[in-house]
Each structure stands twice: as structure tokens, then as C-alpha cells.
Design an enzyme around this catalytic site. Structure first.
Site, short mmCIF file in Angstrom:
data_model
loop_
_atom_site.label_atom_id
_atom_site.label_comp_id
_atom_site.label_asym_id
_atom_site.label_seq_id
_atom_site.Cartn_x
_atom_site.Cartn_y
_atom_site.Cartn_z
N TYR A 1 0.84 -1.20 0.00
CA TYR A 1 0.00 0.00 0.00
C TYR A 1 0.87 1.25 0.00
CZ TYR A 1 0.65 -0.47 5.13
OH TYR A 1 1.17 -0.64 6.39
N LYS B 1 2.67 11.08 4.78
CA LYS B 1 2.56 11.76 6.07
C LYS B 1 1.82 13.06 5.77
CE LYS B 1 4.58 8.93 8.92
NZ LYS B 1 6.01 8.67 9.00
#
Ligand code: 76R
Length: 279
Positions: free
Chosen positions: A175, A179
């Protein structure tokens, strides 16, 4: 003579990385209509071409290539390919397209990234400082033992981050992640010391999965739509769920991470993967 500051470095231009490998995650679906239209001899030829192209041991193969069978409906076949030369990787994608099964195996998702050593991997000095901060006395033999263990481990771990071997586990989970940069939770506005502390907490929670999950974080800022690709290999499926769930509670993930689609897949050699796809 000193070079002016704005002069480009003296090394020749290159598409290879100074250190590390390029990486491609490629997901392809079977176009059943195209498959049905192929005469038997073309199917057989295409199958042989693909088995040869995806064989990790053939001459000219990319440094790493792994085939897997994907569960979610968006894809049937998953490939993870790594090499120092991005055109060797591209050769796999173009080789599939140009094969007899080129119209049958249609890419539906891909992710482009590179290997790196994270800026949060503690250097020997940072590791020493951390041990001291955590209260271990430098004269304590335990301190010395931890230090020399880390000194021995670090070069191996860095080699594995830049030029990884795939672990002998049967399940892969991929995946992409970021951030976040939200006004009230912006990772990129935190000072390095705080980010390093959060990543140390993250590493501590990760180490508990040693032997059950193996992870490779590849960097993709500037290379793809997300900042990192997360590849996890599991000894058994439940460990994948457990690590992803557990890490949701790490502050680095709970507050700052966002995730893209998850691709869980089961690793098979190319010939077995094609059989599984009924090709
Ligand atoms: O590389 C290392 O082992 C050193 C410690 C470490 C770093 C620097 C580490 C340990 N990670 C690091 C960096 Mn990680 N990691 C993820 C995810 O699902 C989620 O919540 C996040 C996805 C998982 C599952 C995971 C697993 N890690 C990173 C970075 C880069 C940050 C940067 O450079 O800015 C990301 C995006 C990230 C994400 N990590 C570990 C793990 C595990 C299992 C470990 C322990 C590894 C070990 O056994 O040492």
C-alpha cells in the site's frame, strides 16, 4: 581551483541512483474477451513468453522480480520488480505489452519508488545517545553489548534497505502512504527531534513482528502520487492484519499517516501464477 557553488557536480548524468535500486509494483488484470479471442497456439506462445520474461533466473533478469496472485478485483497478477537500471524494470512492463498476451494482461495499478535509508535510522552516535538518554550507563557491560550488536547489525540492515532480498514468506501486502500536511497535523512542520522520536516509537512497535512480518519501505516523493510504498511480507495472513492494525496506534501513523489502496496477494512462481489465472 574551487568550483563555484552553483556548478553541477562533476559526475556524469545518469538514470541510475547513487545508491540503491529503482522499484516498480505493477498490477495487471486479465481481459477475458481478449483471451477468448486468442487461438490456442498464441495462448501457448504467450504463456511461454511470460514465464520466460518473469523468470528471476534468466539472463538479463532484473535484480529482483516477484510474481503474486491478487485477491481484490482490480487486478489478477501482481509484480514487484527492482533493479539499478529503471529501463531494465521498464523492460518487464514493455515485454508483457509486446508479448502474445499483451492485450490480455492489462495494467490497472502501478507504483514507482526507490530504495533508501531513512533519515530516521539512527547512526551509531545517535544510537549511543539514545541508550544514554534511556538511562543505560556507558560503563555497564549491557551498554557495550548493545553498542557492538548495533555496530554489527547496522551495515547489514542498510544493505537490506538498499538492495533487499525478498523474504521466504508466501503473502505480500502493498500500500502507498503519505505523512499528512493538514493545518492541525503537519508532519513537515515538526522539528526533526520530534519526528525522530515518533519514528523511534514506530520502530519499537515494528520490531515486535520480527520473524512474522518483513517490511520494505520504498520512497516515492517526486516519483509517484504518494510519498512511500509499504511492502509487507507475512509468514501467515493474520500477521499482516495485526501489524497494520497495531501501527495505527503509533502516534506517527495515528496522527500523521494516510493510506492508499491495499493490495494483498499470494506469491507464486510465474508458471503457477498463470495457471491460477487460468491462462
Ligand atoms: O528501518 C528500520 O528498521 C529502522 C526503524 C524504522 C524506520 C526508520 C522502521 C521500522 N520504519 C522506519 C521508517 Mn517502518 N513501517 C511503515 C509501515 O501502516 C502503517 O502505519 C505504516 C506503514 C509499516 C507497516 C512499517 C513497518 N516506516 C518508516 C517510514 C519512512 C519514514 C521516513 O523516512 O520519513 C515509513 C513511511 C514507515 C512506514 N517499520 C519498522 C515497520 C516495521 C515492522 C519495523 C521494524 C523493523 C525491524 O524489525 O527492525
Amino acid at each position: 581551483m574551487q568550483r563555484p557553488q552553483h556548478a553541477p557536480p562533476a559526475t556524469p548524468p545518469t538514470i541510475k541512483l547513487t545508491e540503491g535500486w529503482h522499484c516498480l509494483h505493477l498490477y495487471l488484470g486479465v481481459n477475458q474477451k481478449e483471451w477468448q479471442q486468442l487461438p490456442d497456439y498464441q495462448r501457448a506462445e504467450g504463456r511461454e513468453q511470460l514465464i520466460q520474461l518473469l523468470d528471476p533466473n534468466r539472463e538479463g533478469a532484473p535484480k529482483r522480480i516477484q510474481t503474486s496472485v491478487v485477491s481484490r478485483h482490480e487486478a489478477d497478477l501482481g509484480l514487484m520488480v527492482m533493479d539499478s537500471d529503471p529501463l531494465v524494470i521498464n523492460g518487464i512492463r514493455q515485454g508483457i505489452r509486446a508479448s502474445r498476451l499483451g492485450s490480455v494482461l492489462v495494467p490497472s495499478y502501478s507504483f514507482v519508488s526507490i530504495t533508501e535509508i531513512s533519515e530516521y535510522v539512527p547512526s551509531i552516535e545517535q544510537y549511543t545517545d539514545r541508550l544514554k538518554r534511556e538511562g543505560t550507563d556507558p560503563s555497564d557491560p549491557a551498554f557495550q553489548a548493545k553498542m557492538s550488536a548495533y555496530e554489527q547489525r547496522l551495515p547489514m540492515m542498510n544493505q537490506q534497505r538498499l538492495y533487499p532480498d525478498f523474504p521466504p514468506f508466501p503473502i505480500a501486502c502493498f500500500y502507498p502512504m503519505n505523512k499528512i500536511r493538514h493545518p492541525h497535523a503537519n508532519w513537515y512542520l515538526l522539528p526533526f527531534s520530534e519526528r525522530a522520536e515518533l519514528m523511534a516509537e514506530h520502530a519499537t512497535s515494528g520490531i515486535k513482528f520480527a520473524g512474522r512480518v518483513s517490511q520494505l519501505i520504498t520512497a516515492s516523493t517526486g516519483f509517484d502520487d504518494w510519498e512511500w510504498g509499504v511492502t509487507l511480507w507475512g509468514r501467515a495472513p493474520e500477521h499482516i492484519k495485526e501489524i497494520v492494525y497495531t501501527m495505527r496506534f503509533d502516534r506517527a501513523s495515528a496522527r500523521y499517516a494516510e493510506f492508499g489502496p491495499f493490495y494483498i496477494s499470494y506469491i507464486l512462481p510465474p508458471a503457477d501464477a498463470l495457471k491460477e489465472l487460468r491462462l
